[in-house]
Design an enzyme around this catalytic site. Structure first.
Site, short mmCIF file in Angstrom:
data_model
loop_
_atom_site.label_atom_id
_atom_site.label_comp_id
_atom_site.label_asym_id
_atom_site.label_seq_id
_atom_site.Cartn_x
_atom_site.Cartn_y
_atom_site.Cartn_z
N SER A 144 30.87 39.94 44.29
CA SER A 144 31.43 40.78 43.24
C SER A 144 31.90 42.09 43.86
CB SER A 144 30.40 41.01 42.13
OG SER A 144 31.01 41.60 41.01
N ASN A 145 32.04 43.13 43.08
CA ASN A 145 32.41 44.44 43.62
C ASN A 145 31.71 45.51 42.80
OD1 ASN A 145 34.22 45.40 41.39
ND2 ASN A 145 35.28 43.51 41.92
#
Ligand code: CTP
Length: 206
Positions: free
Chosen positions: A21-22
């Protein structure tokens, strides 16, 4: 006015317990949703996993993966006048999601990755009279890259911002038109910037 807003990160699973993810907090998208509600717009907020409470009165569609975000957006955009794509979509996903949990091998592992759906590009391709505003998060050659994105994704406008925006309370954005001209720029809290963006659109659509 009925607007679709994407917000937050997406997740791409390697197995049933691990994902890529981020660091997106979702704050910019949620601030845009609040600003749009303040103008009494109808808001459909398609949100990745974030720790924020959606503004009152929004129709919220919670999603986790990019493919879920794509399906929700394609479905909802048909009923909207425009879209603001503020989500920090995960661009790659593991080629295969392993069932259960990948065990340690005692050595390095290599992960084969493929691109995820480009949600904004799909909405741009189906816009048919609706307006489309994207974000461009650029570390290098910001203007040039942002303009390429605007054209590739068939946006009407793109908001150029920098990686420092991720996870921050503040943002600094430049609004670019397809001809490369700067239409406006705003800096300040995400809430103030969101209000300026939405008021700019409202003035344009009148
Ligand atoms: N976006 C999207 N779907 C993706 C990737 C991006 O909808 N798979 C949207 C973002 O919400 C944003 C715009 O496209 O409005 C540009 O996102 P950005 O991360 O700046 O660019 P990318 O297209 O991901 O390209 P790159 O990572 O190579 O800069």
């Amino acid at each position: 006015m009925r607007v679709l807003i994407t917000a937050g990160p997406t997740r791409e699973y390697l197995d049933d317990v691990r994902y890529l993810s981020n660091a997106s907090s979702g704050r910019m998208g949620y601030a845009l949703a609040a600003a749009a509600r303040a103008l009494c717009w109808e808001v459909v907020l398609v949100s990745g996993p974030v720790e924020l409470r959606p503004p009152a009165g929004c129709e919220v569609v919670n999603v986790e993966t990019t493919s879920q975000m794509r399906d929700a957006c394609v479905r909802e955009f048909a009923r909207c006048d425009g879209v603001i794509a503020a989500a920090a979509v995960c661009d790659y996903k593991p080629k295969e999601r392993v069932e259960g949990k990948i065990s340690k091998t005692g050595g390095p592992v290599t992960l084969e990755m493929i691109e995820t759906d480009d949600v904004l590009a799909e909405l741009g391709a189906m816009k048919d009279g609706r307006w489309v505003m994207g974000f461009a998060l650029e570390a290098r050659n910001p203007r040039e890259n942002a303009l390429q994105k605007l054209r590739r994704k068939n946006c009407d406008w793109i908001l150029l911002n920098a990686p420092t925006a991720i996870g921050s309370d503040d943002n600094s954005v430049e609004l670019l038109a397809p001809d490369g001209g700067t239409l406006a720029d705003w800096s300040g809290s995400k809430s103030d910037v969101a209000q300026a963006i939405v008021e700019w659109i409202a003035a344009r659509q009148r």
